[in-house]
Write an enzyme that holds these catalytic residues in place. Structure first.
Site, mmCIF file in Angstrom:
data_model
loop_
_atom_site.group_PDB
_atom_site.id
_atom_site.type_symbol
_atom_site.label_atom_id
_atom_site.label_comp_id
_atom_site.label_asym_id
_atom_site.label_seq_id
_atom_site.Cartn_x
_atom_site.Cartn_y
_atom_site.Cartn_z
ATOM 1 N N ASN A 36 -6.535 -3.464 -3.181
ATOM 2 C CA ASN A 36 -6.204 -4.036 -1.873
ATOM 3 C C ASN A 36 -7.055 -3.422 -0.770
ATOM 4 O O ASN A 36 -7.539 -4.129 0.117
ATOM 5 C CB ASN A 36 -4.721 -3.845 -1.554
ATOM 6 C CG ASN A 36 -3.836 -4.839 -2.279
ATOM 7 O OD1 ASN A 36 -4.251 -5.951 -2.573
ATOM 8 N ND2 ASN A 36 -2.614 -4.436 -2.568
ATOM 9 N N ASP A 37 -7.240 -2.110 -0.805
ATOM 10 C CA ASP A 37 -8.108 -1.456 0.167
ATOM 11 C C ASP A 37 -9.531 -2.006 0.086
ATOM 12 O O ASP A 37 -10.178 -2.268 1.102
ATOM 13 C CB ASP A 37 -8.145 0.055 -0.076
ATOM 14 C CG ASP A 37 -6.975 0.785 0.566
ATOM 15 O OD1 ASP A 37 -6.552 0.375 1.655
ATOM 16 O OD2 ASP A 37 -6.486 1.760 -0.035
#
Length: 393
Positions: free
Chosen positions: A161-162
Site C-alpha cells: 500500500n505504501d
C-alpha cells in the site's frame, strides 16, 4: 548531453518515512530538485539500517527546519511560493497548526500542485486515524484474501500500500502538472492508503460488486485456473501458472508427457480445475526429477509461464536481475550503498539516474542561500536559535 526529463521542476517535500518519499523519489530520479524538509532529529527512516533512508531519498536536498518555529514556517512558505509540486503525509490537520497547511500555501502560489498522502484520506469517519500499511491491508480486505483457508489472514510480505500510494501520488501530480500547461493553475490532490488498497482488490473486488462472489484465501492457487501453484524440483521450488489450454499442451510436451494433454480429465481448463489435485500429484512426481535450472531451460524453450520460486538473495543473484540492473550503487556516508533501482530506468532518451542520498541538513544552507537569497549571517542566527539544522562538518 540530454537534459533530464524533470530538470527545472521544483518539489517541496514535507513527507517522511515511506509513501510520500517514494512519490518524491520518482521526481528526484528524473532530475527534479527536491527540497526534503526534515525535522531537527531527521526522517525516521534514517534509523532503518544502512539503506532504508537512501532507497527513497537519493538525489534529494536535505533541508532541516523546525516547523514549530515561526521563522521555520516562514521558510516553508517562501519555498512554497517557488515550488511546482508540494507533497506531505502529516496526519489530517497537523500542518494547519503551524499555518502551513496546503490550502494556505496554495493561496501564496496558485500554480502549486499540492499532494496530501494519508492513511484514510481527508474525508470520512476514519480521516483522523493513523495509517500504517499493515492496518490498511487489513481494512481494505487485502489480508482477507492472502494466506491459506485454514489459517488466519496474513499481511503481504512487502508494504504494497505504501508503494502503490507513492506511485499513484506521483502519477496524480504529473497529471496535474500536464493540466497546468493549459489552465495555468495548480490543484489539490488527496490520495490515501485506503484508496489504493481498495483499488488493488481489482478482479476480486469487481467479482464481489457485480456477482456477489465473496473471495476466500487460496494460498498460492488460482480461483479458476489449473495448474497454478508451486511445485518442488530436485533442488528447490518453482511455480507454474498455466492460463490456457494451449499452454497446458506445451507444458505436457516439456515434461515429456504429451499424452496428458489428451486425457479427458485435463484437456480443458474447467476439467483441469475440477481434477486439480490429481493433476498436481502427477506433476509433483515428474517435476522433482530435474533441477530448477533444467526445468527453466525447458519452460523457456516451450514458452511456458513458469519459473523459480526465489527467496530474496536468489532473486538478486538471478541473471535476469543482473541483466536488468535492478540495483543502483551510490555513495553512502560509510562507503558504497546499494539501493533498489528505479524500475522505469530503461528509457531510450531520458532515463532516471542514480544519485547519492543527502546527509541530514547537508543542503540547508545551500538552499537558503541559492534559492531564498539569504545572507550568511542570517543563516548563522537561524542555526544558533535552533530554527534550522545543518550537517556536521
Amino acid at each position: 548531453m540530454q537534459m533530464e526529463a524533470l530538470a527545472g521542476l521544483k518539489v517541496l517535500d514535507l513527507s517522511r518515512v515511506l509513501a510520500g518519499p517514494n512519490c518524491t523519489q520518482i521526481f528526484a530520479d528524473f532530475g527534479a530538485e527536491v527540497w526534503k524538509i526534515e525535522a531537527l532529529s531527521g526522517d525516521e527512516s534514517r534509523t532503518w539500517g544502512s539503506g532504508g533512508f537512501a532507497t527513497v531519498n537519493r538525489g534529494k536536498k536535505s533541508v532541516v527546519i523546525n516547523l514549530a518555529e515561526p521563522r521555520g514556517q516562514d521558510i516553508v512558505r517562501s519555498l512554497a511560493k517557488l515550488a511546482d509540486i508540494a507533497v506531505e503525509n502529516f496526519k489530517v490537520g497537523n500542518l494547519a497548526r503551524f499555518g502551513i497547511d496546503f490550502p494556505a500555501l496554495m493561496k501564496l502560489n496558485d500554480r502549486l500542485i499540492a499532494v496530501s498522502v494519508t492513511g484514510f484520506g481527508q474525508t470520512g469517519p476514519y480521516k483522523d486515524g493513523p495509517g500504517y500499511d499493515m492496518v490498511l491491508q487489513a481494512a481494505t480486505g487485502l489480508m482477507s484474501v492472502t494466506g491459506y483457508p485454514d489459517r488466519p489472514p496474513v499481511r503481504l510480505g512487502a508494504p504494497v500500500n505504501d508503494i502503490m500510494l507513492g506511485l499513484n501520488a506521483a502519477i496524480a501530480a504529473l497529471v496535474a502538472l500536464q493540466e497546468r500547461h493549459r489552465s495555468g493553475k495548480g490543484q489539490y490532490i488527496d490520495v490515501s492508503l485506503f484508496d489504493v488498497g481498495m483499488a488493488a482488490l481489482l478482479g476480486v473486488g469487481a467479482d464481489y460488486l457485480n456477482d456477489g462472489i465473496v473471495p476466500s484465501r487460496l494460498g498460492s492457487a488460482h480461483p479458476s485456473h489449473a495448474p497454478v501453484e508451486p511445485f518442488d524440483a530436485a533442488d528447490g521450488a518453482l511455480l507454474i501458472a498455466i492460463g490456457t489450454d494451449a499452454q497446458f499442451e506445451r507444458l505436457c510436451k516439456a515434461i515429456d508427457l504429451p499424452e496428458l494433454a489428451k486425457d479427458g480429465r485435463f484437456s480443458r481448463n474447467e476439467m483441469r480445475y475440477k481434477n486439480r489435485e490429481a493433476l498436481a500429484e502427477i506433476l509433483r512426481d515428474i517435476l522433482k526429477t530435474r533441477t530448477r535450472a533444467e526445468w527453466q531451460e525447458r519452460f523457456l524453450a516451450y514458452t511456458i509461464p513458469a519459473g523459480p520460486l526465489n527467496d530474496v538473495p536468489q532473486a538478486f543473484d538471478d541473471p535476469q536481475a543482473k541483466a536488468r540492473n535492478v540495483v543502483w550503487t551510490i555513495q553512502g556516508e560509510n562507503g558504497p550503498l546499494h539501493t533498489l533501482a528505479n524500475p522505469v530506468q530503461h528509457m531510450s532518451r531520458t532515463p532516471p539516474k542514480p544519485a547519492n542520498a543527502p546527509r541530514l541538513g547537508e543542503n540547508t544552507a545551500e538552499i537558503l542561500r541559492s534559492v531564498l537569497s539569504m545572507k550568511e549571517e542570517d543563516i548563522a542566527v537561524l542555526v544558533r536559535d535552533g530554527v534550522i539544522g545543518v550537517a556536521a562538518a
